[in-house]
Enzyme design. Structure first.
Site, short mmCIF file in Angstrom:
data_model
loop_
_atom_site.label_atom_id
_atom_site.label_comp_id
_atom_site.label_asym_id
_atom_site.label_seq_id
_atom_site.Cartn_x
_atom_site.Cartn_y
_atom_site.Cartn_z
N TYR A 94 0.84 -1.20 0.00
CA TYR A 94 0.00 0.00 0.00
C TYR A 94 0.87 1.25 0.00
O TYR A 94 2.03 1.25 0.42
CB TYR A 94 -0.96 0.03 1.20
N CYS A 95 0.29 2.34 -0.49
CA CYS A 95 0.89 3.67 -0.39
C CYS A 95 -0.16 4.59 0.23
O CYS A 95 -0.99 4.15 1.03
CB CYS A 95 1.42 4.16 -1.74
N TRP A 96 -0.13 5.87 -0.10
CA TRP A 96 -1.04 6.82 0.54
C TRP A 96 -2.51 6.54 0.19
O TRP A 96 -3.36 6.45 1.07
CB TRP A 96 -0.67 8.24 0.13
N SER A 102 2.37 2.36 -4.92
CA SER A 102 2.12 0.95 -4.59
C SER A 102 1.86 0.13 -5.85
O SER A 102 2.30 -1.03 -5.96
CB SER A 102 0.93 0.84 -3.63
N TYR A 123 -3.33 3.67 2.53
CA TYR A 123 -3.34 4.04 3.95
C TYR A 123 -4.60 4.82 4.29
O TYR A 123 -5.16 4.69 5.40
CB TYR A 123 -2.11 4.87 4.29
#
Length: 357
Positions: A94-96, A102, A123
């Site tokens: 995952y990323c933001w 991601s 996130y």
């Protein structure tokens, strides 16, 4: 494969071997999904550089430079942390917000042959669940607050309660702060979001039919703020008062603030913050005791002149306790017996009528 998070307890049953946070280190440090390791595809400086190019120069150039940096950093991770992962290993990335960072890293992992996944919404989807739990949803379990003057070993009683099988929410441990003006701990406090993540995950794992014990706190522990739904539940909660002799309390403080006492200059600096309440002359007298390593008398003086008067004011606002536990001392045996008495006086069946403890 997109993996949706519908509730915080989903994190306990994810069909993956490793959760990977590919955001920049500063983002990870502020907060991250519990259990995730940090494998950033852009450093803090690289992320800032790409963002500046995107806004001030050319989005296409920013994407090209970003892709090169992602590829280089991914190679570092593959040759380092991920070098020993077997073919059947399943990562969840995952990323933001589940976007390019991601997606790029997950694509590289998929090309290798790992059957991974992406957290849908990144996130931000996890953070929405934390906000829902702490800002929008009433706290389900019945709360029992332990209150008492500074040095009455409330945290240690909590630990004994936990050791005896009770549900405990240790907010000071989560905030990495002892709650008082001198209560800072080495390493400082977590970010507010990290503090809230710790609380939300702890509450999510608790049995709503059983009571939860925690310390009575102000709405701030150091610089960290207790989230609103938990704070409202604490204001309505029953409380148990713990009392102990002054000398035992002072001895306990000297033992449990050993990290601060080992640095007299820091102690003297922290005492300066009390001048607004007690004047410079009084604070200078306490500082002189600190310089002379008269820690036990200093602890007694602070309890009598600073902590207990504030505690009495707060106690009048809180109302009468349901139970008062008078401790002869603060030995481990005293604290274990106190915890057993408190646990024995509180049962899940009380939660509806809540009679006196």
């Amino acid at each position: 494969m997109k993996q949706a998070l519908t509730c915080l307890n989903d994190l306990k049953t994810l069909p993956f071997d490793q959760l990977i946070d590919v955001r920049a280190p500063a983002e990870y440090a502020q907060d991250h999904i519990p259990g995730a390791i940090s494998l950033p595809v852009l450093s803090d400086a690289e992320r800032a550089e790409v963002g500046t190019i995107y806004v001030q120069q050319d989005p296409f150039l920013a994407r090209k430079i970003g892709a090169a940096l992602v590829a280089r950093n991914a190679a570092t991770h593959l040759q380092g942390v991920l070098a020993d992962r077997p073919g059947a290993w399943r990562p969840l990335v995952y990323c933001w917000r589940g976007g390019q960072r991601s997606g790029s890293f997950a694509s590289i992992l998929a090309q290798i042959g790992w059957r991974g996944g992406l957290v849908e919404g990144g996130y931000k989807s996890y953070r929405r669940l934390v906000v829902r739990a702490l800002y929008e949803t009433p706290v389900a379990p019945r709360l029992i607050l332990l209150e008492g003057g500074t040095g009455t070993a409330k945290t240690a009683v909590l630990q004994h309660l936990q050791g005896q099988g009770q549900q405990v929410l240790d907010l000071e441990a989560m905030a990495q702060h002892r709650g008082s003006v001198l209560g800072g701990r080495p390493g400082g406090q977590p970010a507010q979001k990290m503090f809230e993540s710790r609380i939300a995950m702890a509450l999510a794992g608790m049995d709503a039919a059983r009571p939860v014990f925690l310390e009575a706190e102000s709405n701030k522990i150091g610089a960290r703020i207790i989230p609103p739904m938990l704070w409202q539940a604490m204001l309505r909660a029953e409380h148990v008062r713990i009392q102990a002799p002054l000398r035992a309390r002072a001895d306990y403080l000297v033992e449990n603030y050993s990290d601060l006492l080992a640095d007299p200059a820091l102690l003297i600096e922290k005492l300066e913050a009390l001048a607004q309440f007690h004047g410079h002359a009084q604070v200078q007298a306490w500082q002189a005791m600190a310089r002379a390593a008269q820690f036990q008398p200093l602890a007694e003086a602070l309890i009598r002149q600073h902590y207990d008067p504030g505690y009495r004011r707060a106690s009048r606002r809180a109302g009468a306790p349901r139970m008062v536990v008078e401790l002869p001392g603060l030995s481990p045996q005293d604290l274990a017996q106190a915890a057993a008495r408190i646990a024995g006086a509180v049962s899940p069946a009380d939660s509806g009528s809540r009679p006196g403890l």
